[in-house]
Design a protein around this motif. Structure first.
Motif, PDB file in Angstrom:
ATOM      1  N   ASN A 167      34.216 -40.078  51.911  1.00  0.00           N
ATOM      2  CA  ASN A 167      33.883 -40.830  50.701  1.00  0.00           C
ATOM      3  C   ASN A 167      33.900 -39.860  49.527  1.00  0.00           C
ATOM      4  N   PRO A 168      35.079 -39.593  48.966  1.00  0.00           N
ATOM      5  CA  PRO A 168      35.196 -38.565  47.929  1.00  0.00           C
ATOM      6  C   PRO A 168      34.456 -38.947  46.660  1.00  0.00           C
ATOM      7  N   PRO A 169      34.073 -37.946  45.876  1.00  0.00           N
ATOM      8  CA  PRO A 169      33.410 -38.249  44.605  1.00  0.00           C
ATOM      9  C   PRO A 169      34.374 -38.886  43.614  1.00  0.00           C
ATOM     10  N   LEU A 170      33.832 -39.504  42.602  1.00  0.00           N
ATOM     11  CA  LEU A 170      34.664 -40.132  41.581  1.00  0.00           C
ATOM     12  C   LEU A 170      35.529 -39.087  40.894  1.00  0.00           C
ATOM     13  N   ARG A 171      36.746 -39.463  40.589  1.00  0.00           N
ATOM     14  CA  ARG A 171      37.710 -38.621  39.882  1.00  0.00           C
ATOM     15  C   ARG A 171      38.098 -37.373  40.682  1.00  0.00           C
ATOM     16  N   PHE A 172      37.960 -37.438  41.988  1.00  0.00           N
ATOM     17  CA  PHE A 172      38.416 -36.311  42.805  1.00  0.00           C
ATOM     18  C   PHE A 172      39.938 -36.313  42.832  1.00  0.00           C
ATOM     19  N   ARG A 173      40.550 -35.201  42.451  1.00  0.00           N
ATOM     20  CA  ARG A 173      42.000 -35.145  42.274  1.00  0.00           C
ATOM     21  C   ARG A 173      42.704 -34.337  43.366  1.00  0.00           C
ATOM     22  N   GLY A 174      42.006 -33.997  44.407  1.00  0.00           N
ATOM     23  CA  GLY A 174      42.649 -33.308  45.515  1.00  0.00           C
ATOM     24  C   GLY A 174      42.276 -31.846  45.595  1.00  0.00           C
ATOM     25  N   PHE A 175      42.656 -31.225  46.705  1.00  0.00           N
ATOM     26  CA  PHE A 175      42.396 -29.814  46.942  1.00  0.00           C
ATOM     27  C   PHE A 175      43.514 -28.971  46.337  1.00  0.00           C
ATOM     28  N   CYS A 176      43.170 -27.750  45.989  1.00  0.00           N
ATOM     29  CA  CYS A 176      44.149 -26.874  45.326  1.00  0.00           C
ATOM     30  C   CYS A 176      45.141 -26.254  46.295  1.00  0.00           C
ATOM     31  N   ASN A 177      44.673 -25.914  47.517  1.00  0.00           N
ATOM     32  CA  ASN A 177      45.489 -25.124  48.436  1.00  0.00           C
ATOM     33  C   ASN A 177      45.678 -25.781  49.800  1.00  0.00           C
ATOM     34  N   LEU A 178      45.293 -27.027  49.956  1.00  0.00           N
ATOM     35  CA  LEU A 178      45.352 -27.686  51.257  1.00  0.00           C
ATOM     36  C   LEU A 178      46.802 -27.921  51.677  1.00  0.00           C
ATOM     37  N   LEU A 179      47.148 -27.438  52.889  1.00  0.00           N
ATOM     38  CA  LEU A 179      48.506 -27.548  53.406  1.00  0.00           C
ATOM     39  C   LEU A 179      48.630 -28.540  54.560  1.00  0.00           C
ATOM     40  N   SER A 180      47.570 -28.678  55.372  1.00  0.00           N
ATOM     41  CA  SER A 180      47.650 -29.491  56.583  1.00  0.00           C
ATOM     42  C   SER A 180      46.385 -30.325  56.744  1.00  0.00           C
ATOM     43  N   VAL A 181      46.563 -31.619  57.072  1.00  0.00           N
ATOM     44  CA  VAL A 181      45.440 -32.532  57.300  1.00  0.00           C
ATOM     45  C   VAL A 181      45.708 -33.330  58.564  1.00  0.00           C
ATOM     46  N   GLU A 182      44.728 -33.336  59.476  1.00  0.00           N
ATOM     47  CA  GLU A 182      44.766 -34.169  60.681  1.00  0.00           C
ATOM     48  C   GLU A 182      43.496 -35.001  60.718  1.00  0.00           C
ATOM     49  N   LEU A 183      43.653 -36.314  60.691  1.00  0.00           N
ATOM     50  CA  LEU A 183      42.514 -37.228  60.723  1.00  0.00           C
ATOM     51  C   LEU A 183      42.654 -38.155  61.922  1.00  0.00           C
ATOM     52  N   GLU A 184      41.584 -38.257  62.706  1.00  0.00           N
ATOM     53  CA  GLU A 184      41.566 -39.145  63.868  1.00  0.00           C
ATOM     54  C   GLU A 184      40.270 -39.941  63.858  1.00  0.00           C
ATOM     55  N   ASP A 185      40.384 -41.276  63.921  1.00  0.00           N
ATOM     56  CA  ASP A 185      39.208 -42.150  63.844  1.00  0.00           C
ATOM     57  C   ASP A 185      38.394 -41.847  62.598  1.00  0.00           C
ATOM     58  N   VAL A 186      39.061 -41.787  61.473  1.00  0.00           N
ATOM     59  CA  VAL A 186      38.402 -41.474  60.201  1.00  0.00           C
ATOM     60  C   VAL A 186      38.465 -42.693  59.288  1.00  0.00           C
ATOM     61  N   VAL A 187      37.367 -42.958  58.600  1.00  0.00           N
ATOM     62  CA  VAL A 187      37.292 -44.048  57.634  1.00  0.00           C
ATOM     63  C   VAL A 187      37.341 -43.455  56.230  1.00  0.00           C
ATOM     64  N   ILE A 188      38.290 -43.931  55.416  1.00  0.00           N
ATOM     65  CA  ILE A 188      38.413 -43.481  54.032  1.00  0.00           C
ATOM     66  C   ILE A 188      37.907 -44.596  53.139  1.00  0.00           C
ATOM     67  N   ARG A 189      36.897 -44.310  52.336  1.00  0.00           N
ATOM     68  CA  ARG A 189      36.203 -45.366  51.606  1.00  0.00           C
ATOM     69  C   ARG A 189      36.522 -45.431  50.115  1.00  0.00           C
ATOM     70  N   ALA A 190      37.244 -44.484  49.599  1.00  0.00           N
ATOM     71  CA  ALA A 190      37.553 -44.494  48.169  1.00  0.00           C
ATOM     72  C   ALA A 190      38.905 -43.835  47.935  1.00  0.00           C
ATOM     73  N   ASP A 191      39.495 -44.130  46.776  1.00  0.00           N
ATOM     74  CA  ASP A 191      40.793 -43.562  46.445  1.00  0.00           C
ATOM     75  C   ASP A 191      40.714 -42.042  46.406  1.00  0.00           C
ATOM     76  N   MET A 192      41.702 -41.391  47.001  1.00  0.00           N
ATOM     77  CA  MET A 192      41.698 -39.934  47.021  1.00  0.00           C
ATOM     78  C   MET A 192      43.093 -39.396  47.299  1.00  0.00           C
ATOM     79  N   SER A 193      43.246 -38.118  47.021  1.00  0.00           N
ATOM     80  CA  SER A 193      44.460 -37.375  47.349  1.00  0.00           C
ATOM     81  C   SER A 193      44.041 -36.044  47.957  1.00  0.00           C
TER      82      SER A 193
END
Length: 427
Positions: A167-193
């Motif tokens: 549940n990212p904070p409002l106006r979260f615009r993403g990570f600066c250096n993130l290269l790899s993301v693996e999500l399993e059984d994850v709930v995303i509750r708000a718009d994010m990058s």
């Protein structure tokens, strides 16, 4: 004798400390595969190693770490005592650790609800400004809500979450250096990058992926995208992943409820090397748009989950295969057995495809073989149109008994082959 003994004692006293003289990178290689508790024990070996735990960049609290700490418990009170004790150990390690953290791996056992402990949030806060690779595997049935501290991890390059809530904070615009993301059984509750630097994204049984629209812009750098059993996905987002090399989509429906124009779709993948799709994808093609106008010359590996009792699946699948002139590895997984009523049509189509030549194909794997006529015709077709085929691996379905297995083996031996060096491996 006394003089010799004295000489040996003096030699031992002035002996070189070989451990202390090891280069730092060699020490890191020695320590990296060891559990954290063993690293703590090794700190007594030499003076230089006393602070090895304080600066060790890999903090791995996995199932091997928890195994000796978990004892047989007879009551809820015992569980709470274990949670408190293990939380204290991890907290103490993080409190004394002062160096950068290359890897932080936290495994939460199913019967040890550490995610209910406030210390878990504290741990993420402690590492948020120095961790590069974060892996959190939450096994209890209750999901763990990721604290907001995670979204301030400026140095984060790899993120792997299981059974969590984002549940990212409002106006979260993403990570600066993130290269790899693996999500399993994850709930995303708000718009994010996850940021424009992201190269690898794997989503498995996730909900709320509609909130990832900000990720799929023309500025993204995705080269590997895997989406499995995530409900609905906006297929128009595929237009923005022109750098993708590995694409696998299974158990996903088009949220716009529109048919796909494959010519338009594959025009967005000029670099694609590996493709994996299933029946939902094969069924979502516009009528008459199954044949590609231009061949996909970059694709070398193709994985498909296909139903042989669905003529649309088979026809669209072969249209795709014929459009991959440089295909080297074909992997077919059969979702169900062919019904007798559909076999005649299927065999007619395979006869129509008999002029197909796959010049570069070297390896074919077929899983879930039951020995139907349609399957054997498919194998016959592949063996006849692949002059460079080295091997074809067949894995039988669990329903195949010994008698059927013998029949299939005999029929396979009678099939002619375009390449005399090709092997049929029947498992």
């Amino acid at each position: 004798m006394a003089s010799a003994a004295k000489t040996r004692r003096l030699c031992r006293g002035t002996a070189v400390d070989r451990l202390s003289n090891l280069p730092g990178n060699v020490i890191d290689l020695i320590l990296e595969p060891l559990p954290v508790r063993d690293i703590a024990r090794m700190s007594i070996f030499s003076k230089r190693w006393r602070d090895v735990l304080v600066l060790h960049p890999h903090l791995v609290f996995d199932d091997l770490f928890f195994e000796p700490l978990l004892s047989k418990k007879d009551s809820e009170k015992d569980t709470q005592a274990q949670v408190s004790e293990i939380s204290r150990i991890i907290s103490n390690i993080l409190l004394v650790h002062t160096g950068p953290i290359s890897t932080f791996h936290l495994f939460i056992p199913q019967d040890l609800p550490l995610h209910r402990c406030v210390d878990t949030d504290f741990w993420i806060r402690n590492i948020s400004n120095r961790v590069q690779k974060l892996k959190l595997l939450n096994k209890p049935f209750t999901m763990y809500k990721i604290p907001l501290y995670l979204f301030s991890c400026l140095k984060l390059t790899h993120l792997h979450l299981t059974n969590c809530i984002l549940n990212p904070p409002l106006r979260f615009r993403g990570f600066c250096n993130l290269l790899s993301v693996e999500l399993e059984d994850v709930v995303i509750r708000a718009d994010m990058s996850f940021g424009t630097q992201l190269e690898k994204l794997e989503l498995t049984v996730c909900t709320g992926i509609k909130h990832l629209g900000c990720q799929f812009t023309y500025k993204n750098n995705l080269t590997r995208l895997i989406i499995t059993d995530c409900g609905e996905f906006d297929f128009e987002w595929f237009e923005c992943i022109q750098k993708v090399e590995f694409l696998a989509v299974r158990g996903v429906l088009n949220s716009r409820n529109e048919l796909i124009n494959w010519n338009k779709l594959f025009a967005n993948f000029p670099r694609i090397n590996t493709l994996g799709i299933d029946g939902f994808f094969l069924e979502s093609v516009e009528p008459g748009a199954a044949v590609l106008e231009r061949p996909i010359t970059t694709l070398e590996k193709y994985l498909v989950f296909v139903r042989f009792d669905e003529m649309v699946h088979v026809q669209h699948n072969f249209c795709l295969i014929k459009s991959f002139p440089n295909l080297r590895h074909l992997y077919i997984v059969q979702d169900c057995e062919v019904s007798s009523s559909d076999e005649a049509d299927l065999l007619d189509f395979m006869a129509f495809s008999a002029d197909m030549i796959l010049e570069k194909l070297e390896i074919v794997e077929i899983r879930g073989v039951v020995g139907s006529r349609a399957e054997l015709q498919l194998i016959k077709l592949l063996l006849a149109c692949t002059p460079r085929l080295r091997r074809i691996e067949l894995e039988k379905d669990i329903t195949v008994d010994a008698k059927e297995e013998l029949r299939i083996s005999r029929e396979l031996l009678q099939i002619p082959r375009a390449s005399t060096s090709s092997q049929i491996i029947w498992n």
